[in-house]
Design a protein around this motif. Sequence first.
Motif, short mmCIF file in Angstrom:
data_model
loop_
_atom_site.label_atom_id
_atom_site.label_comp_id
_atom_site.label_asym_id
_atom_site.label_seq_id
_atom_site.Cartn_x
_atom_site.Cartn_y
_atom_site.Cartn_z
N LYS A 64 0.83 -1.21 0.00
CA LYS A 64 0.00 0.00 0.00
C LYS A 64 0.86 1.27 0.00
O LYS A 64 0.53 2.26 -0.65
N GLU A 65 1.99 1.23 0.74
CA GLU A 65 2.89 2.39 0.80
C GLU A 65 3.47 2.70 -0.58
O GLU A 65 3.56 3.86 -1.00
N GLY A 66 3.85 1.64 -1.31
CA GLY A 66 4.37 1.82 -2.66
C GLY A 66 3.31 2.35 -3.61
O GLY A 66 3.59 3.20 -4.47
N LEU A 67 2.10 1.87 -3.43
CA LEU A 67 0.97 2.31 -4.26
C LEU A 67 0.70 3.80 -4.04
O LEU A 67 0.43 4.54 -5.00
N THR A 68 0.80 4.25 -2.80
CA THR A 68 0.59 5.66 -2.48
C THR A 68 1.66 6.54 -3.13
O THR A 68 1.35 7.58 -3.72
N LEU A 69 2.93 6.11 -3.01
CA LEU A 69 4.02 6.88 -3.64
C LEU A 69 3.80 7.01 -5.14
O LEU A 69 4.03 8.08 -5.72
N TYR A 70 3.32 5.94 -5.74
CA TYR A 70 3.19 5.89 -7.20
C TYR A 70 1.98 6.66 -7.72
O TYR A 70 2.05 7.31 -8.77
N LEU A 71 0.87 6.60 -7.00
CA LEU A 71 -0.38 7.15 -7.52
C LEU A 71 -0.77 8.51 -6.96
O LEU A 71 -1.67 9.16 -7.49
N VAL A 72 -0.10 8.96 -5.89
CA VAL A 72 -0.43 10.26 -5.30
C VAL A 72 0.73 11.21 -5.58
O VAL A 72 1.75 11.17 -4.91
N PRO A 73 0.60 12.07 -6.61
CA PRO A 73 1.72 12.93 -7.00
C PRO A 73 1.95 14.09 -6.04
O PRO A 73 1.01 14.66 -5.49
N ASP A 74 3.23 14.42 -5.84
CA ASP A 74 3.61 15.63 -5.13
C ASP A 74 3.86 16.69 -6.20
O ASP A 74 4.91 16.70 -6.85
N PHE A 75 2.91 17.58 -6.41
CA PHE A 75 2.98 18.52 -7.54
C PHE A 75 4.11 19.54 -7.40
O PHE A 75 4.45 20.21 -8.37
N THR A 76 4.70 19.65 -6.21
CA THR A 76 5.84 20.57 -6.07
C THR A 76 7.07 20.04 -6.83
O THR A 76 7.98 20.81 -7.14
N GLN A 77 7.08 18.73 -7.14
CA GLN A 77 8.22 18.14 -7.84
C GLN A 77 8.06 18.15 -9.37
O GLN A 77 9.02 17.86 -10.08
N VAL A 78 6.86 18.47 -9.86
CA VAL A 78 6.56 18.35 -11.28
C VAL A 78 7.46 19.21 -12.17
O VAL A 78 7.77 18.84 -13.30
N THR A 79 7.90 20.36 -11.65
CA THR A 79 8.73 21.26 -12.46
C THR A 79 10.23 21.03 -12.26
O THR A 79 11.04 21.79 -12.80
N GLU A 80 10.62 20.01 -11.51
CA GLU A 80 12.05 19.70 -11.33
C GLU A 80 12.68 19.37 -12.67
O GLU A 80 12.23 18.45 -13.36
N PRO A 81 13.74 20.10 -13.08
CA PRO A 81 14.36 19.85 -14.40
C PRO A 81 14.82 18.41 -14.60
O PRO A 81 14.59 17.83 -15.66
N THR A 82 15.44 17.82 -13.58
CA THR A 82 15.94 16.44 -13.73
C THR A 82 14.78 15.46 -13.93
O THR A 82 14.90 14.50 -14.70
N LEU A 83 13.67 15.71 -13.25
CA LEU A 83 12.50 14.85 -13.39
C LEU A 83 11.93 14.96 -14.80
O LEU A 83 11.63 13.95 -15.45
N VAL A 84 11.81 16.20 -15.32
CA VAL A 84 11.26 16.42 -16.66
C VAL A 84 12.14 15.75 -17.71
O VAL A 84 11.65 15.06 -18.61
N ILE A 85 13.46 15.93 -17.59
CA ILE A 85 14.39 15.36 -18.56
C ILE A 85 14.36 13.83 -18.51
O ILE A 85 14.36 13.16 -19.54
N SER A 86 14.31 13.27 -17.29
CA SER A 86 14.24 11.81 -17.14
C SER A 86 12.97 11.26 -17.79
O SER A 86 12.99 10.23 -18.46
N ALA A 87 11.85 11.96 -17.58
CA ALA A 87 10.57 11.52 -18.14
C ALA A 87 10.60 11.57 -19.66
O ALA A 87 10.09 10.66 -20.33
N MET A 88 11.19 12.62 -20.23
CA MET A 88 11.27 12.74 -21.69
C MET A 88 12.14 11.64 -22.29
O MET A 88 11.78 11.02 -23.29
N GLY A 89 13.31 11.44 -21.69
CA GLY A 89 14.20 10.38 -22.19
C GLY A 89 13.54 9.01 -22.12
O GLY A 89 13.64 8.21 -23.05
N GLN A 90 12.84 8.76 -21.01
CA GLN A 90 12.14 7.49 -20.84
C GLN A 90 11.04 7.30 -21.87
O GLN A 90 10.84 6.21 -22.40
N ALA A 91 10.32 8.38 -22.19
CA ALA A 91 9.22 8.30 -23.16
C ALA A 91 9.74 7.88 -24.54
O ALA A 91 9.14 7.05 -25.22
#
Length: 445
Positions: free
Chosen positions: A197-224
């Motif tokens: 359940k703890e893993g499910l919460t981390l995965y499905l409940v976003p922390d929107f303060t992290q959405v604009t993190e450059p490393t996160l955006v770049i990682s997501a783009m490369g992964q896509a």
Amino acid sequence: MTTASSRDSFHSRLGFVLAAAGAAIGLGNIWGFPTQAANNGGGAFLVVYLIVTFLLALPALYAEIYIGNQAQTNPVSALASACGKRFKSVGHSAGIIGIIGAMMMLSFYTIVAGWMLSHALSSLAELIGLLDLSQWLSTSSTMRNVVFTPIFIVLGAAIVHQGVHSGIERWSARLMPLLLVMLLGLIIYILQQDGAKEGLTLYLVPDFTQVTEPTLVISAMGQAFFSLAIGVGAMMAYGSYMPKGQSVGKLVLSITLLDTFIAFIAGLLIIPALFVAQHSGQEVFIDGHLIGEGQLIFNILPTLFSSMGSIGLLVSFAFFTLLSIAALTSTISSTEVPVAYLIEAKAMNRKRATWLISGIVFIASMLLIAFFEQLFGLVIQLLTTILQPLMSLFYFIVVGWLWKRGNQLTDIAQLNKHTSLKLLAFYLRFICPVLLIFVFINVAF
């Protein structure tokens, strides 16, 4: 030169979608995506990944499949033709670079796929009491790589040499539903365990303060991009095996939705499984980052499965068999890129072309195994952060600017009074190249 009418082809839209989704759905989805998500904010990464997939990766996939479908030939000839007389040599060179990219992907992919297969067999060996064999199969070694990498190369070649319909389409139609059923079954089992359940919460409940993190955006783009297998010509080759007149947009959307769905539900399996392992006393995270990252599933999950007794060994066998199937569907698509070129441009028969390419991949893989520390990570980095984004950028330039002087999609849109196609033409021509240049600069530097 093989004519369009005599070429092998997919016999149904579903066959094409399953084969193309099989090309896209591989270790990038089931191995790479959950690792990236766990390291980059869980739900926040998922949100950004979905956004960049539909803003950038889907149009790139459309451009690649569209070029192949219109040209009805292999990626090298397709790009040469699409670039017109003035830039024909540029298109031909780009096609050759795509073939090199496909071979690079195969050289490391078959090694990793061999790891999956050996871990599946390790669980089976432990289950029947062959503990020494199980230990050897689950322990990383040069000898294990030398044994299992060729097995995967031969498996892929055996399917590809049967042809597009009899081999690729037929086996994709068998393997993809099996992959989906196994994945869903494993998710149901893991979600019932303590800590899930703890893993499910981390995965499905976003922390929107992290959405604009450059490393996160770049990682997501490369992964896509890596997840959808864009930029090595596999999707262009598959697109060429569909008759002209098909709704490319609908097919591309189907592939992207299926690929994204598999990545999403892979996260539902892997991330809760990490927290189940943590709940059972294993150290999984240090300072918020996964131990071992890419090697994580070989270090953490087998120990978790072993702690569950006999049922855990069956789950382990199913999990690594699932990953082996995912790897195989991607392997056959990458193999088809150079094979199609040799058949059509060099008048080679399919059987000879398939086994020649497989022989070259075998030599390249053995070189990577021999100089593993120096070459393995370097080849992956060159492919995913440089070659794939650059090739995708080139596809946008071809479709938007070079092909019939950039009027290809616009002309079709005006002819059919298609407003949505006009918007797509504008988006591919102006927006996508700018977005991708931004991504490439950030990833490279």
